[in-house]
Design a protein around this motif. Structure first.
Motif, PDB file in Angstrom:
ATOM      1  N   LEU A 185      35.980  36.734 -21.734  1.00 37.52           N
ATOM      2  CA  LEU A 185      35.876  36.791 -20.278  1.00 37.52           C
ATOM      3  C   LEU A 185      35.745  38.268 -19.899  1.00 37.52           C
ATOM      4  O   LEU A 185      36.651  39.045 -20.160  1.00 37.52           O
ATOM      5  CB  LEU A 185      37.137  36.224 -19.631  1.00 37.52           C
ATOM      6  N   VAL A 186      34.590  38.628 -19.319  1.00 42.41           N
ATOM      7  CA  VAL A 186      34.451  39.984 -18.755  1.00 42.41           C
ATOM      8  C   VAL A 186      34.515  39.814 -17.248  1.00 42.41           C
ATOM      9  O   VAL A 186      33.663  39.164 -16.653  1.00 42.41           O
ATOM     10  CB  VAL A 186      33.114  40.645 -19.160  1.00 42.41           C
ATOM     11  N   SER A 187      35.566  40.377 -16.645  1.00 41.10           N
ATOM     12  CA  SER A 187      35.711  40.251 -15.193  1.00 41.10           C
ATOM     13  C   SER A 187      35.954  41.607 -14.581  1.00 41.10           C
ATOM     14  O   SER A 187      36.679  42.437 -15.140  1.00 41.10           O
ATOM     15  CB  SER A 187      36.898  39.350 -14.845  1.00 41.10           C
ATOM     16  N   ASN A 188      35.374  41.795 -13.411  1.00 41.05           N
ATOM     17  CA  ASN A 188      35.562  43.034 -12.675  1.00 41.05           C
ATOM     18  C   ASN A 188      37.047  43.208 -12.306  1.00 41.05           C
ATOM     19  O   ASN A 188      37.748  42.224 -12.057  1.00 41.05           O
ATOM     20  CB  ASN A 188      34.686  42.970 -11.422  1.00 41.05           C
ATOM     21  N   VAL A 189      37.498  44.450 -12.231  1.00 39.53           N
ATOM     22  CA  VAL A 189      38.926  44.680 -11.950  1.00 39.53           C
ATOM     23  C   VAL A 189      39.331  44.187 -10.561  1.00 39.53           C
ATOM     24  O   VAL A 189      40.466  43.737 -10.366  1.00 39.53           O
ATOM     25  CB  VAL A 189      39.315  46.174 -12.126  1.00 39.53           C
ATOM     26  N   GLU A 190      38.412  44.252  -9.589  1.00 37.70           N
ATOM     27  CA  GLU A 190      38.768  43.745  -8.246  1.00 37.70           C
ATOM     28  C   GLU A 190      38.916  42.223  -8.279  1.00 37.70           C
ATOM     29  O   GLU A 190      39.791  41.655  -7.624  1.00 37.70           O
ATOM     30  CB  GLU A 190      37.718  44.152  -7.202  1.00 37.70           C
ATOM     31  N   THR A 191      38.056  41.564  -9.041  1.00 36.85           N
ATOM     32  CA  THR A 191      38.174  40.105  -9.174  1.00 36.85           C
ATOM     33  C   THR A 191      39.565  39.761  -9.712  1.00 36.85           C
ATOM     34  O   THR A 191      40.279  38.908  -9.156  1.00 36.85           O
ATOM     35  CB  THR A 191      37.108  39.565 -10.161  1.00 36.85           C
ATOM     36  N   LEU A 192      39.947  40.449 -10.790  1.00 37.99           N
ATOM     37  CA  LEU A 192      41.249  40.156 -11.420  1.00 37.99           C
ATOM     38  C   LEU A 192      42.406  40.502 -10.488  1.00 37.99           C
ATOM     39  O   LEU A 192      43.429  39.803 -10.477  1.00 37.99           O
ATOM     40  CB  LEU A 192      41.372  40.931 -12.739  1.00 37.99           C
ATOM     41  N   ALA A 193      42.241  41.550  -9.685  1.00 33.68           N
ATOM     42  CA  ALA A 193      43.326  41.975  -8.783  1.00 33.68           C
ATOM     43  C   ALA A 193      43.615  40.924  -7.716  1.00 33.68           C
ATOM     44  O   ALA A 193      44.665  40.960  -7.072  1.00 33.68           O
ATOM     45  CB  ALA A 193      42.977  43.307  -8.140  1.00 33.68           C
ATOM     46  N   ASN A 194      42.698  39.991  -7.498  1.00 30.75           N
ATOM     47  CA  ASN A 194      42.923  38.907  -6.532  1.00 30.75           C
ATOM     48  C   ASN A 194      43.724  37.738  -7.122  1.00 30.75           C
ATOM     49  O   ASN A 194      44.220  36.889  -6.381  1.00 30.75           O
ATOM     50  CB  ASN A 194      41.573  38.365  -6.032  1.00 30.75           C
ATOM     51  N   VAL A 195      43.774  37.675  -8.443  1.00 28.28           N
ATOM     52  CA  VAL A 195      44.382  36.500  -9.081  1.00 28.28           C
ATOM     53  C   VAL A 195      45.895  36.382  -8.818  1.00 28.28           C
ATOM     54  O   VAL A 195      46.383  35.278  -8.524  1.00 28.28           O
ATOM     55  CB  VAL A 195      44.039  36.469 -10.594  1.00 28.28           C
ATOM     56  N   PRO A 196      46.663  37.490  -8.872  1.00 31.74           N
ATOM     57  CA  PRO A 196      48.105  37.344  -8.580  1.00 31.74           C
ATOM     58  C   PRO A 196      48.364  36.756  -7.187  1.00 31.74           C
ATOM     59  O   PRO A 196      49.315  35.989  -6.999  1.00 31.74           O
ATOM     60  CB  PRO A 196      48.633  38.783  -8.672  1.00 31.74           C
ATOM     61  N   LYS A 228      39.723  31.531 -33.430  1.00 35.25           N
ATOM     62  CA  LYS A 228      40.649  32.651 -33.608  1.00 35.25           C
ATOM     63  C   LYS A 228      41.129  33.184 -32.260  1.00 35.25           C
ATOM     64  O   LYS A 228      41.942  34.091 -32.213  1.00 35.25           O
ATOM     65  CB  LYS A 228      39.967  33.778 -34.391  1.00 35.25           C
ATOM     66  N   GLY A 229      40.594  32.639 -31.183  1.00 33.71           N
ATOM     67  CA  GLY A 229      41.115  33.018 -29.866  1.00 33.71           C
ATOM     68  C   GLY A 229      40.124  33.793 -29.036  1.00 33.71           C
ATOM     69  O   GLY A 229      39.272  34.511 -29.548  1.00 33.71           O
ATOM     70  N   ALA A 230      40.280  33.612 -27.737  1.00 31.98           N
ATOM     71  CA  ALA A 230      39.381  34.280 -26.802  1.00 31.98           C
ATOM     72  C   ALA A 230      39.877  35.701 -26.521  1.00 31.98           C
ATOM     73  O   ALA A 230      40.959  36.099 -26.933  1.00 31.98           O
ATOM     74  CB  ALA A 230      39.319  33.471 -25.513  1.00 31.98           C
ATOM     75  N   VAL A 231      39.038  36.452 -25.804  1.00 32.41           N
ATOM     76  CA  VAL A 231      39.336  37.840 -25.452  1.00 32.41           C
ATOM     77  C   VAL A 231      39.085  37.988 -23.956  1.00 32.41           C
ATOM     78  O   VAL A 231      38.197  37.314 -23.413  1.00 32.41           O
ATOM     79  CB  VAL A 231      38.402  38.801 -26.247  1.00 32.41           C
ATOM     80  N   VAL A 232      39.863  38.848 -23.293  1.00 33.56           N
ATOM     81  CA  VAL A 232      39.562  39.137 -21.884  1.00 33.56           C
ATOM     82  C   VAL A 232      39.372  40.639 -21.689  1.00 33.56           C
ATOM     83  O   VAL A 232      40.041  41.456 -22.327  1.00 33.56           O
ATOM     84  CB  VAL A 232      40.649  38.613 -20.908  1.00 33.56           C
ATOM     85  N   VAL A 233      38.434  40.975 -20.821  1.00 33.22           N
ATOM     86  CA  VAL A 233      38.116  42.383 -20.544  1.00 33.22           C
ATOM     87  C   VAL A 233      38.154  42.605 -19.037  1.00 33.22           C
ATOM     88  O   VAL A 233      37.477  41.902 -18.281  1.00 33.22           O
ATOM     89  CB  VAL A 233      36.699  42.746 -21.068  1.00 33.22           C
ATOM     90  N   ALA A 234      38.976  43.577 -18.609  1.00 35.94           N
ATOM     91  CA  ALA A 234      38.970  43.992 -17.201  1.00 35.94           C
ATOM     92  C   ALA A 234      37.942  45.112 -17.078  1.00 35.94           C
ATOM     93  O   ALA A 234      38.134  46.204 -17.619  1.00 35.94           O
ATOM     94  CB  ALA A 234      40.350  44.496 -16.793  1.00 35.94           C
ATOM     95  N   ASN A 235      36.843  44.819 -16.395  1.00 36.63           N
ATOM     96  CA  ASN A 235      35.740  45.781 -16.326  1.00 36.63           C
ATOM     97  C   ASN A 235      35.946  46.731 -15.141  1.00 36.63           C
ATOM     98  O   ASN A 235      35.745  46.369 -13.987  1.00 36.63           O
ATOM     99  CB  ASN A 235      34.425  44.994 -16.175  1.00 36.63           C
ATOM    100  N   GLY A 236      36.365  47.956 -15.463  1.00 28.58           N
ATOM    101  CA  GLY A 236      36.584  48.967 -14.413  1.00 28.58           C
ATOM    102  C   GLY A 236      35.671  50.152 -14.610  1.00 28.58           C
ATOM    103  O   GLY A 236      35.975  51.251 -14.140  1.00 28.58           O
TER     104      GLY A 236
END
Ligand SMILES: Cc1cc2nc3c(=O)[nH]c(=O)nc-3n(C[C@H](O)[C@H](O)[C@H](O)COP(=O)(O)O)c2cc1C
Ligand code: SF4
Length: 421
Positions: free
Chosen positions: A196-207, A76-84
């Motif tokens: 996927l639970v990822s820290n917000v700083e981790t995600l901020a590096n992806v762009p 049914k699909g994955a979920v992503v969480v920006a952990n801040g």
């Protein structure tokens, strides 16, 4: 370079090209033409998580994507969480990012969602200003640009609330308290789906990795800790400052930036409250995960408290009292273990502990490791074990009642030791 924020002073080390503190690289929400290619680029970048464990983001993305493609509920699909949530009391970086760079986090979140094929995404916070900022940023955006439904989830702040299974449980409507593992969220998380639970700083590096590529990302930092990181520096009788630093920077460079002389330094509390103490050996270190691990310590979420004239015994007593208050009260070993270690540390601070008490503290700091549903007890045992190992003279002075700092009656660390609000 220095930027002023309403709450925190922020400084980027002059020798690095800041990626997070400036908006010179404003997020563009560039379309993703090939998610496989972007995943390979993230793997090649070596970007590791900024939430504490420094786990490679590429490995986690691939696992969630693959689990999301398998059968059953996962289909049914994955979920992503920006952990801040940022439960760590000595850290301000996630709040700062969400309040000041919400689009950078949202851009990273939607790229992660595209890679794992998620139809649902969450920004998980407890700070009200962060929530307002994210709401505003979401309001500015055409939902088609995100390509995924993003919801904001706000919980009451707490040390354990940012732990990944606590985040999943809270998003599913339960209390923000950890659950037993396995399963881990990448196997079965929000609604039982691979998450996927990822820290917000981790995600901020992806762009940045999407725009500039892995090689540019690796142009700063070390082989095993590529890129820059956000460091919250507290202690040393200075107001907290948020720095953006290249991994691998000598600790002494950070001290000069912070205006603290090496002679004043007694040691540091590393990785927020998680990784325990380093004594003056910290002066010979560089700020990267591999160096810190090699010393049995950790960079964790990048929060460092510099200890100058505070007594490490008093600091340890305050931090252990904090874990005693803040543990989720779910696991007997943690509930009783943090209380027992906090009691010995308080007795030691107050000059009434015995050798037997110290022997018990040493034993607990070994046998309680790895117990409980989350790593809170590991954090507490790290603080106890490193106090005994790194500061034996200070501990002896407390056994003998001769600590000059503490006989003055100034337990300055006992406020409680909450450096940042
Ligand atoms: C007690 C405890 C508290 C934690 N609190 C946070 C937190 O506030 N924010 C966070 O991003 N990660 C926190 N973590 C780590 C998360 O469980 C998880 O590993 C992290 O969000 C993954 O993101 P990353 O891979 O980008 O680092 C905590 C872990 C533990 C054991
Ligand atoms: S280990 Fe401690 S903090 Fe973690 S869930 Fe159990 S009681 Fe709560």
């Amino acid at each position: 370079m220095e930027y002023t924020d309403t709450a925190f002073r922020t400084v980027a080390w002059s020798g690095c090209a800041p990626r997070l503190l400036t908006d010179s690289d404003a997020p563009e929400y560039r379309p993703v033409l090939d998610t496989d290619q972007l995943l390979r680029e993230i793997e090649a970048s070596g970007l590791v998580g900024r939430g504490g464990a420094a786990f490679p983001l590429g490995v986690k993305l691939r696992a969630v994507r693959d689990n999301g493609r398998s059968g059953g509920l996962a289909a049914k699909g994955a979920v992503v969480v920006a952990n801040g949530e940022e439960g760590e009391p000595a850290s301000v970086k996630d709040r700062w990012l969400l309040r000041n760079r919400p689009h950078l986090v949202l851009d990273g979140l939607r790229l992660a969602a595209a890679i794992v094929g998620a139809q649902r995404a969450y920004v998980y916070v407890s700070d009200r200003d962060s929530a307002r900022s994210v709401e505003g940023a979401l309001g500015d955006l055409d939902p088609d640009i995100l390509g995924v439904a993003v919801e904001l989830r706000t919980v009451e702040p707490g040390y354990v609330a940012g732990e990944e299974t606590a985040a999943v449980r809270a998003i599913d409507g339960g209390p923000a308290k950890p659950t037993d593992k396995p399963p881990r969220p990448f196997e079965a998380g929000v609604g039982g789906r691979p998450t996927l639970v990822s820290n917000v700083e981790t995600l901020a590096n992806v762009p940045y990795v999407q725009r500039r590529g892995a090689a540019a990302f690796r142009s700063q930092g070390t082989v095993h800790s590529p890129g820059t990181f956000l460091a919250t520096i507290t202690g040393a009788n200075r107001a907290p400052v948020l720095y953006e630093l290249p991994h691998g920077l000598p600790f002494t460079e950070l001290l000069s930036l912070h205006g603290v002389s090496s002679e004043q330094v007694r040691g540091a509390l590393m990785g927020g409250y998680f990784a325990g103490f380093l004594n003056r050996r910290v002066l010979d270190t560089t700020l990267d995960h591999e160096t810190m691990r090699g010393l049995g310590s950790g960079l964790g979420c990048g929060a460092i408290t510099v200890i100058t004239d505070e007594c490490p015994v008093a600091v340890a007593a305050s931090v252990l009292a904090y874990f005693d208050r803040e543990n989720a009260g779910q696991c007997g070993s943690c509930f009783n273990g943090t209380a027992a270690m906090a009691a010995v540390a308080a007795a030691l601070r107050d000059f009434v502990a015995t050798q037997e008490d110290l022997g018990r503290l040493r034993r607990w700091s070994v046998v309680l490791r790895g117990r409980g549903a989350c790593a809170t007890l590991d954090a507490a045992t790290n603080v106890a074990a490193t106090l005994l190992d790194q500061f034996p003279d200070e501990v002896d002075r407390h056994l003998g009642g001769t600590c000059v700092d503490c006989t003055r009656g100034a337990f300055r660390a006992d406020r409680p030791y909450q450096a940042v609000s």
